[in-house]
Design a protein around this motif. Sequence first.
Motif, PDB file in Angstrom:
ATOM      1  N   VAL A  47       0.830  -1.200   0.000  1.00 24.75           N
ATOM      2  CA  VAL A  47       0.000   0.000   0.000  1.00 24.75           C
ATOM      3  C   VAL A  47       0.867   1.254   0.000  1.00 24.75           C
ATOM      4  CG1 VAL A  47      -1.697   1.323   1.322  1.00 24.75           C
ATOM      5  CG2 VAL A  47      -1.888  -1.172   1.191  1.00 24.75           C
ATOM      6  N   ALA A  48       1.807   1.316   0.931  1.00 29.95           N
ATOM      7  CA  ALA A  48       2.667   2.488   1.048  1.00 29.95           C
ATOM      8  C   ALA A  48       3.942   2.094   1.766  1.00 29.95           C
ATOM      9  CB  ALA A  48       1.967   3.611   1.817  1.00 29.95           C
ATOM     10  N   GLY A  49       5.003   2.833   1.493  1.00 26.86           N
ATOM     11  CA  GLY A  49       6.262   2.527   2.149  1.00 26.86           C
ATOM     12  C   GLY A  49       7.155   3.737   2.207  1.00 26.86           C
ATOM     13  N   ALA A  50       8.125   3.673   3.076  1.00 20.27           N
ATOM     14  CA  ALA A  50       9.071   4.772   3.212  1.00 20.27           C
ATOM     15  C   ALA A  50      10.436   4.236   3.609  1.00 20.27           C
ATOM     16  CB  ALA A  50       8.593   5.770   4.262  1.00 20.27           C
ATOM     17  N   PHE A  51      11.456   4.811   3.005  1.00 19.04           N
ATOM     18  CA  PHE A  51      12.835   4.594   3.426  1.00 19.04           C
ATOM     19  C   PHE A  51      13.249   5.874   4.104  1.00 19.04           C
ATOM     20  CE2 PHE A  51      16.882   2.976   3.876  1.00 19.04           C
ATOM     21  CZ  PHE A  51      17.840   3.828   3.340  1.00 19.04           C
ATOM     22  N   TRP A  52      13.425   5.771   5.411  1.00 22.60           N
ATOM     23  CA  TRP A  52      13.482   6.977   6.208  1.00 22.60           C
ATOM     24  C   TRP A  52      14.792   7.746   6.094  1.00 22.60           C
ATOM     25  CZ3 TRP A  52       8.846   8.279   7.233  1.00 22.60           C
ATOM     26  CH2 TRP A  52       7.885   7.301   7.446  1.00 22.60           C
ATOM     27  N   ARG A  58       6.776   5.754  -1.310  1.00 18.37           N
ATOM     28  CA  ARG A  58       6.132   5.169  -2.478  1.00 18.37           C
ATOM     29  C   ARG A  58       4.730   4.728  -2.101  1.00 18.37           C
ATOM     30  NH1 ARG A  58       9.745   7.387  -4.477  1.00 18.37           N
ATOM     31  NH2 ARG A  58      11.357   6.557  -5.894  1.00 18.37           N
ATOM     32  N   TYR A  59       3.846   4.800  -3.074  1.00 20.55           N
ATOM     33  CA  TYR A  59       2.463   4.431  -2.844  1.00 20.55           C
ATOM     34  C   TYR A  59       1.954   3.559  -3.984  1.00 20.55           C
ATOM     35  CZ  TYR A  59       2.601   8.201   0.579  1.00 20.55           C
ATOM     36  OH  TYR A  59       2.930   9.006   1.637  1.00 20.55           O
ATOM     37  N   ALA A  60       1.035   2.679  -3.651  1.00 19.67           N
ATOM     38  CA  ALA A  60       0.342   1.938  -4.700  1.00 19.67           C
ATOM     39  C   ALA A  60      -0.509   2.924  -5.498  1.00 19.67           C
ATOM     40  CB  ALA A  60      -0.541   0.859  -4.082  1.00 19.67           C
ATOM     41  N   ASP A  61      -0.693   2.645  -6.768  1.00 24.61           N
ATOM     42  CA  ASP A  61      -1.474   3.536  -7.618  1.00 24.61           C
ATOM     43  C   ASP A  61      -2.884   3.740  -7.062  1.00 24.61           C
ATOM     44  OD1 ASP A  61      -0.109   2.299 -10.772  1.00 24.61           O
ATOM     45  OD2 ASP A  61       0.654   3.780  -9.339  1.00 24.61           O
ATOM     46  N   SER A  62      -3.419   2.700  -6.451  1.00 27.52           N
ATOM     47  CA  SER A  62      -4.804   2.758  -5.979  1.00 27.52           C
ATOM     48  C   SER A  62      -5.005   3.685  -4.785  1.00 27.52           C
ATOM     49  CB  SER A  62      -5.276   1.342  -5.604  1.00 27.52           C
ATOM     50  OG  SER A  62      -4.440   0.796  -4.593  1.00 27.52           O
ATOM     51  N   VAL A  63      -3.913   4.053  -4.104  1.00 26.84           N
ATOM     52  CA  VAL A  63      -4.060   4.902  -2.914  1.00 26.84           C
ATOM     53  C   VAL A  63      -3.329   6.225  -3.035  1.00 26.84           C
ATOM     54  CG1 VAL A  63      -4.231   2.802  -1.518  1.00 26.84           C
ATOM     55  CG2 VAL A  63      -2.056   4.035  -1.612  1.00 26.84           C
ATOM     56  N   ARG A  64      -2.560   6.380  -4.095  1.00 27.05           N
ATOM     57  CA  ARG A  64      -1.769   7.611  -4.220  1.00 27.05           C
ATOM     58  C   ARG A  64      -2.685   8.829  -4.251  1.00 27.05           C
ATOM     59  NH1 ARG A  64       0.854   6.256  -8.358  1.00 27.05           N
ATOM     60  NH2 ARG A  64       2.595   5.309  -7.223  1.00 27.05           N
ATOM     61  N   ARG A  66      -4.416   9.780  -1.717  1.00 23.60           N
ATOM     62  CA  ARG A  66      -5.388   9.617  -0.630  1.00 23.60           C
ATOM     63  C   ARG A  66      -4.716   9.187   0.671  1.00 23.60           C
ATOM     64  NH1 ARG A  66      -9.065   5.677  -0.939  1.00 23.60           N
ATOM     65  NH2 ARG A  66      -7.821   4.309  -2.288  1.00 23.60           N
ATOM     66  N   PHE A  67      -3.657   8.415   0.580  1.00 21.25           N
ATOM     67  CA  PHE A  67      -2.960   7.900   1.764  1.00 21.25           C
ATOM     68  C   PHE A  67      -1.613   8.604   1.914  1.00 21.25           C
ATOM     69  CE2 PHE A  67      -4.907   3.323   1.942  1.00 21.25           C
ATOM     70  CZ  PHE A  67      -6.179   3.875   1.854  1.00 21.25           C
ATOM     71  N   THR A  68      -1.196   8.757   3.152  1.00 21.24           N
ATOM     72  CA  THR A  68       0.101   9.368   3.434  1.00 21.24           C
ATOM     73  C   THR A  68       0.797   8.609   4.553  1.00 21.24           C
ATOM     74  OG1 THR A  68      -0.756  11.560   2.834  1.00 21.24           O
ATOM     75  CG2 THR A  68       1.317  11.477   4.064  1.00 21.24           C
ATOM     76  N   ILE A  69       2.026   8.228   4.303  1.00 23.75           N
ATOM     77  CA  ILE A  69       2.836   7.577   5.329  1.00 23.75           C
ATOM     78  C   ILE A  69       3.736   8.613   5.980  1.00 23.75           C
ATOM     79  CG2 ILE A  69       4.637   6.886   3.676  1.00 23.75           C
ATOM     80  CD1 ILE A  69       5.037   4.343   5.360  1.00 23.75           C
ATOM     81  N   GLN A  81      -2.039   7.728   7.211  1.00 19.66           N
ATOM     82  CA  GLN A  81      -3.249   8.536   7.162  1.00 19.66           C
ATOM     83  C   GLN A  81      -4.011   8.151   5.905  1.00 19.66           C
ATOM     84  OE1 GLN A  81      -4.516  10.912   9.376  1.00 19.66           O
ATOM     85  NE2 GLN A  81      -6.308  10.838   8.039  1.00 19.66           N
ATOM     86  N   MET A  82      -5.241   7.742   6.078  1.00 23.30           N
ATOM     87  CA  MET A  82      -6.057   7.281   4.959  1.00 23.30           C
ATOM     88  C   MET A  82      -7.278   8.181   4.833  1.00 23.30           C
ATOM     89  SD  MET A  82      -5.792   3.155   5.530  1.00 23.30           S
ATOM     90  CE  MET A  82      -6.859   3.166   6.966  1.00 23.30           C
ATOM     91  N   ASN A  83      -7.350   8.888   3.734  1.00 19.80           N
ATOM     92  CA  ASN A  83      -8.467   9.789   3.465  1.00 19.80           C
ATOM     93  C   ASN A  83      -9.263   9.306   2.266  1.00 19.80           C
ATOM     94  OD1 ASN A  83      -7.513  11.500   5.545  1.00 19.80           O
ATOM     95  ND2 ASN A  83      -6.219  12.630   4.104  1.00 19.80           N
ATOM     96  N   SER A  84     -10.467   9.828   2.131  1.00 22.05           N
ATOM     97  CA  SER A  84     -11.336   9.490   0.996  1.00 22.05           C
ATOM     98  C   SER A  84     -11.418   7.979   0.805  1.00 22.05           C
ATOM     99  CB  SER A  84     -10.811  10.146  -0.283  1.00 22.05           C
ATOM    100  OG  SER A  84     -10.736  11.545  -0.139  1.00 22.05           O
ATOM    101  N   LEU A  85     -11.680   7.295   1.889  1.00 21.76           N
ATOM    102  CA  LEU A  85     -11.676   5.830   1.852  1.00 21.76           C
ATOM    103  C   LEU A  85     -12.787   5.293   0.963  1.00 21.76           C
ATOM    104  CD1 LEU A  85     -10.785   5.208   5.564  1.00 21.76           C
ATOM    105  CD2 LEU A  85      -9.544   4.253   3.618  1.00 21.76           C
ATOM    106  N   LYS A  86     -12.476   4.169   0.331  1.00 23.54           N
ATOM    107  CA  LYS A  86     -13.396   3.507  -0.571  1.00 23.54           C
ATOM    108  C   LYS A  86     -13.659   2.086  -0.074  1.00 23.54           C
ATOM    109  CE  LYS A  86     -11.275   5.932  -4.475  1.00 23.54           C
ATOM    110  NZ  LYS A  86     -10.605   5.780  -5.800  1.00 23.54           N
ATOM    111  N   PRO A  87     -14.785   1.493  -0.451  1.00 25.51           N
ATOM    112  CA  PRO A  87     -15.042   0.107  -0.027  1.00 25.51           C
ATOM    113  C   PRO A  87     -13.923  -0.851  -0.429  1.00 25.51           C
ATOM    114  CG  PRO A  87     -17.057   1.094  -0.857  1.00 25.51           C
ATOM    115  CD  PRO A  87     -15.960   2.090  -1.112  1.00 25.51           C
ATOM    116  N   GLU A  88     -13.277  -0.592  -1.539  1.00 29.85           N
ATOM    117  CA  GLU A  88     -12.189  -1.480  -1.971  1.00 29.85           C
ATOM    118  C   GLU A  88     -10.925  -1.340  -1.130  1.00 29.85           C
ATOM    119  OE1 GLU A  88     -13.974   0.630  -3.864  1.00 29.85           O
ATOM    120  OE2 GLU A  88     -12.712   1.608  -5.392  1.00 29.85           O
ATOM    121  N   ASP A  89     -10.908  -0.392  -0.212  1.00 30.62           N
ATOM    122  CA  ASP A  89      -9.786  -0.274   0.733  1.00 30.62           C
ATOM    123  C   ASP A  89      -9.952  -1.230   1.916  1.00 30.62           C
ATOM    124  OD1 ASP A  89      -9.862   3.272   0.196  1.00 30.62           O
ATOM    125  OD2 ASP A  89      -8.434   1.832  -0.645  1.00 30.62           O
ATOM    126  N   THR A  90     -11.059  -1.912   1.985  1.00 36.27           N
ATOM    127  CA  THR A  90     -11.316  -2.834   3.080  1.00 36.27           C
ATOM    128  C   THR A  90     -10.307  -3.965   3.098  1.00 36.27           C
ATOM    129  OG1 THR A  90     -13.686  -2.360   3.145  1.00 36.27           O
ATOM    130  CG2 THR A  90     -12.989  -4.500   3.985  1.00 36.27           C
TER     131      THR A  90
END
Length: 123
Positions: A47-52, A58-64, A66-69, A81-90
Amino acid sequence: VQLQAFGGGLVQAGGSLRLSCAASGRTSSVYATGWFRQAPGKEREFVAGAFWSTFTTRYADSVRGRFTISRDNAKNTVYLQMNSLKPEDTGVYYCAETPGYGLWFSPSRYHYWGQGTQVTVSS
């Protein structure tokens, strides 16, 4: 490294949730964190990742967009942080961590895993 993920829940479509991943026992300051999710009957997906060390994310296309790591280093906690959530985010959301250089999309590259937290988005 022990990871504990929490913050999941039931939310309506369009709503927001913030997941947390608290870490303990880390000995390396060079590491990457990934958030993954797994829906029933499906494989675990990035879904999302970070090299600190370089603050590379980096984010998956489906969440870019909307989500922030992010992380709070003082609290040894990483957030999603997950915003504008969709049923497919379940799904069940997992945080994972791997020491060393690099940011990885494959679950097999991560050494440590949290227990998972359920996110359900209703339509």
